[in-house]
Design a protein around this motif. Structure first.
Motif, mmCIF file in Angstrom:
data_model
loop_
_atom_site.group_PDB
_atom_site.id
_atom_site.type_symbol
_atom_site.label_atom_id
_atom_site.label_comp_id
_atom_site.label_asym_id
_atom_site.label_seq_id
_atom_site.Cartn_x
_atom_site.Cartn_y
_atom_site.Cartn_z
ATOM 1 N N CYS A 1 -48.681 15.401 65.485
ATOM 2 C CA CYS A 1 -48.301 15.281 64.069
ATOM 3 C C CYS A 1 -47.205 16.280 63.706
ATOM 4 O O CYS A 1 -46.277 15.950 62.964
ATOM 5 C CB CYS A 1 -49.513 15.482 63.163
ATOM 6 N N HIS A 2 -47.283 17.490 64.248
ATOM 7 C CA HIS A 2 -46.253 18.497 63.966
ATOM 8 C C HIS A 2 -44.904 18.066 64.528
ATOM 9 O O HIS A 2 -43.859 18.324 63.924
ATOM 10 C CB HIS A 2 -46.645 19.852 64.544
ATOM 11 N N VAL A 3 -44.908 17.420 65.681
ATOM 12 C CA VAL A 3 -43.659 16.915 66.260
ATOM 13 C C VAL A 3 -43.082 15.828 65.363
ATOM 14 O O VAL A 3 -41.884 15.827 65.059
ATOM 15 C CB VAL A 3 -43.894 16.396 67.698
ATOM 16 N N VAL A 4 -43.912 14.904 64.911
ATOM 17 C CA VAL A 4 -43.453 13.822 64.030
ATOM 18 C C VAL A 4 -42.923 14.391 62.719
ATOM 19 O O VAL A 4 -41.865 13.978 62.232
ATOM 20 C CB VAL A 4 -44.589 12.807 63.777
ATOM 21 N N ILE A 5 -43.627 15.356 62.150
ATOM 22 C CA ILE A 5 -43.175 15.987 60.908
ATOM 23 C C ILE A 5 -41.805 16.619 61.105
ATOM 24 O O ILE A 5 -40.925 16.502 60.253
ATOM 25 C CB ILE A 5 -44.196 17.044 60.430
ATOM 26 N N GLY A 6 -41.621 17.298 62.233
ATOM 27 C CA GLY A 6 -40.337 17.934 62.507
ATOM 28 C C GLY A 6 -39.208 16.920 62.599
ATOM 29 O O GLY A 6 -38.121 17.138 62.070
ATOM 30 N N ARG A 7 -39.454 15.791 63.237
ATOM 31 C CA ARG A 7 -38.420 14.753 63.353
ATOM 32 C C ARG A 7 -38.102 14.147 61.992
ATOM 33 O O ARG A 7 -36.946 13.911 61.671
ATOM 34 C CB ARG A 7 -38.871 13.674 64.328
ATOM 35 N N ARG A 8 -39.124 13.885 61.203
ATOM 36 C CA ARG A 8 -38.896 13.304 59.879
ATOM 37 C C ARG A 8 -38.171 14.282 58.959
ATOM 38 O O ARG A 8 -37.299 13.914 58.202
ATOM 39 C CB ARG A 8 -40.203 12.856 59.248
ATOM 40 N N ALA A 9 -38.556 15.549 59.040
ATOM 41 C CA ALA A 9 -37.898 16.556 58.209
ATOM 42 C C ALA A 9 -36.434 16.694 58.612
ATOM 43 O O ALA A 9 -35.557 16.797 57.756
ATOM 44 C CB ALA A 9 -38.611 17.891 58.334
ATOM 45 N N ALA A 10 -36.150 16.662 59.910
ATOM 46 C CA ALA A 10 -34.767 16.752 60.378
ATOM 47 C C ALA A 10 -33.964 15.547 59.932
ATOM 48 O O ALA A 10 -32.814 15.668 59.498
ATOM 49 C CB ALA A 10 -34.727 16.898 61.899
ATOM 50 N N ALA A 11 -34.571 14.364 60.013
ATOM 51 C CA ALA A 11 -33.868 13.140 59.587
ATOM 52 C C ALA A 11 -33.614 13.163 58.090
ATOM 53 O O ALA A 11 -32.526 12.794 57.621
ATOM 54 C CB ALA A 11 -34.683 11.908 59.963
ATOM 55 N N THR A 12 -34.578 13.609 57.313
ATOM 56 C CA THR A 12 -34.413 13.692 55.854
ATOM 57 C C THR A 12 -33.337 14.712 55.502
ATOM 58 O O THR A 12 -32.500 14.475 54.633
ATOM 59 C CB THR A 12 -35.742 14.095 55.188
ATOM 60 N N HIS A 13 -33.329 15.837 56.207
ATOM 61 C CA HIS A 13 -32.351 16.886 55.963
ATOM 62 C C HIS A 13 -30.939 16.375 56.288
ATOM 63 O O HIS A 13 -30.005 16.596 55.530
ATOM 64 C CB HIS A 13 -32.694 18.120 56.803
ATOM 65 N N ALA A 14 -30.806 15.651 57.385
ATOM 66 C CA ALA A 14 -29.485 15.121 57.781
ATOM 67 C C ALA A 14 -29.018 14.038 56.805
ATOM 68 O O ALA A 14 -27.856 13.988 56.436
ATOM 69 C CB ALA A 14 -29.558 14.569 59.199
ATOM 70 N N THR A 15 -29.953 13.197 56.351
ATOM 71 C CA THR A 15 -29.605 12.121 55.411
ATOM 72 C C THR A 15 -29.183 12.695 54.064
ATOM 73 O O THR A 15 -28.277 12.163 53.403
ATOM 74 C CB THR A 15 -30.808 11.173 55.216
ATOM 75 N N ALA A 16 -29.794 13.775 53.670
ATOM 76 C CA ALA A 16 -29.481 14.395 52.381
ATOM 77 C C ALA A 16 -28.168 15.185 52.419
ATOM 78 O O ALA A 16 -27.764 15.727 51.415
ATOM 79 C CB ALA A 16 -30.627 15.310 51.952
#
Length: 128
Positions: free
Chosen positions: A110-125
């Motif tokens: 779950c921590h790995v998935v959270i990290g990927r989603r947070a990185a994707a959200t950060h890049a999209t923003a």
């Protein structure tokens, strides 16, 4: 190190320690492994609130962390009861340790998935 990598390391250390605990029986290794478990728990209790604020912001921090902490509380009640049931079903607590290790491994994923989603959200923003 960072909050999320620190949380990943603590969770992975917990999983590995629980697996190894099921295989050792002498005092010194058990104490050392329990120290690792305790340090991992302490790291989680300090990193989860900070990571919650990082991921969801501080505007609704109380509500967001309240939900997370409620889940943690439920696990704090249910986990020992499950461990006692598993331990009393056999001659030892090996199954309980393996269930705990599997739970910690699932948390690590779950921590790995959270990290990927947070990185994707950060890049999209546009933040990176």
């Amino acid at each position: 190190v960072g909050r999320l990598p620190g949380l990943r390391a603590a969770t992975l250390g917990l999983a590995v320690s629980l697996v190894v605990l099921s295989a050792v029986a002498t005092t010194a290794p058990v104490l050392l492994l329990m120290l690792v478990v305790g340090l991992g728990y302490g790291a989680q209790s300090s990193l989860v609130p900070a990571l919650t604020a990082d991921l969801f912001g501080t505007a609704d921090f109380g509500a967001n962390y309240g939900r997370i902490f409620t889940g943690w509380g439920v696990a704090g009640v249910a986990g020992p009861q499950l461990g006692a049931q598993l331990g009393s079903a056999g001659d030892d607590f090996d199954v309980a340790l393996w269930v705990g290790a599997a739970s910690a491994t699932a948390a690590f994923v779950c921590h790995v998935v959270i990290g990927r989603r947070a990185a994707a959200t950060h890049a999209t923003a546009g933040g990176g």
